[in-house]
Design a protein around this motif. Structure first.
Motif, mmCIF file in Angstrom:
data_model
loop_
_atom_site.group_PDB
_atom_site.id
_atom_site.type_symbol
_atom_site.label_atom_id
_atom_site.label_comp_id
_atom_site.label_asym_id
_atom_site.label_seq_id
_atom_site.Cartn_x
_atom_site.Cartn_y
_atom_site.Cartn_z
ATOM 1 N N LEU A 12 -55.109 25.051 27.913
ATOM 2 C CA LEU A 12 -55.405 24.548 29.245
ATOM 3 C C LEU A 12 -54.139 24.043 29.930
ATOM 4 O O LEU A 12 -53.915 24.325 31.102
ATOM 5 C CB LEU A 12 -56.444 23.435 29.150
ATOM 6 N N GLU A 16 -52.309 25.550 33.262
ATOM 7 C CA GLU A 16 -51.971 24.688 34.392
ATOM 8 C C GLU A 16 -50.498 24.819 34.751
ATOM 9 O O GLU A 16 -50.135 24.894 35.936
ATOM 10 C CB GLU A 16 -52.312 23.243 34.057
ATOM 11 N N ARG A 52 -57.390 27.094 39.984
ATOM 12 C CA ARG A 52 -57.382 25.620 39.986
ATOM 13 C C ARG A 52 -58.797 25.074 39.972
ATOM 14 O O ARG A 52 -59.090 24.093 39.285
ATOM 15 C CB ARG A 52 -56.624 25.105 41.203
ATOM 16 N N LEU A 55 -60.071 25.374 36.516
ATOM 17 C CA LEU A 55 -59.501 24.337 35.650
ATOM 18 C C LEU A 55 -60.204 23.002 35.847
ATOM 19 O O LEU A 55 -60.496 22.293 34.884
ATOM 20 C CB LEU A 55 -58.011 24.173 35.925
ATOM 21 N N SER A 59 -62.392 21.100 32.995
ATOM 22 C CA SER A 59 -62.062 19.723 32.660
ATOM 23 C C SER A 59 -63.266 18.802 32.844
ATOM 24 O O SER A 59 -63.545 17.945 31.991
ATOM 25 C CB SER A 59 -60.905 19.253 33.536
#
Length: 102
Positions: A12, A16, A52, A55, A59
């Motif tokens: 991850l 990023e 994004r 992600l 998360s």
């Protein structure tokens, strides 16, 4: 060597970093004189936004799952305290035995 002093990086965080690097590349004005770059930038920017968002979703899902597991463990520990204590003592004895055999 079994243990390294280097901290492991998660996939991850690698993703990023990749997204951040690509975003920096897209914001560079050095490529403005290349034909069709505006179209390419628009497509990549759209995909970066999607990445994004993905992600953030991943998360959030991981954080939610962690909270659920912690709540379940807390509930179990309050409902069955002697089982938790017995398990902790058994784990301590096993670890102590293993360490004493070194």
């Amino acid at each position: 060597m079994l243990f390294s002093s280097r901290k492991p990086r998660s996939a991850l965080s690698d993703l990023e970093n990749f997204v951040n690097d690509l975003s920096g590349l897209l914001s560079s004005k050095d490529l403005d004189n290349v034909p069709k770059i505006a179209d390419l930038r628009a497509r990549l920017d759209s995909r970066l936004t999607d990445a994004r968002d993905a992600l953030v979703d991943i998360s959030d899902q991981a954080a939610q799952r962690t909270r659920e597991v912690a709540k379940a463990a807390d509930t179990y520990a309050h409902e069955e305290p002697w089982r938790v204590v017995t398990g902790a003592v058994a784990a301590g004895v096993l670890i102590g035995y293993c360490l004493s055999r070194r």
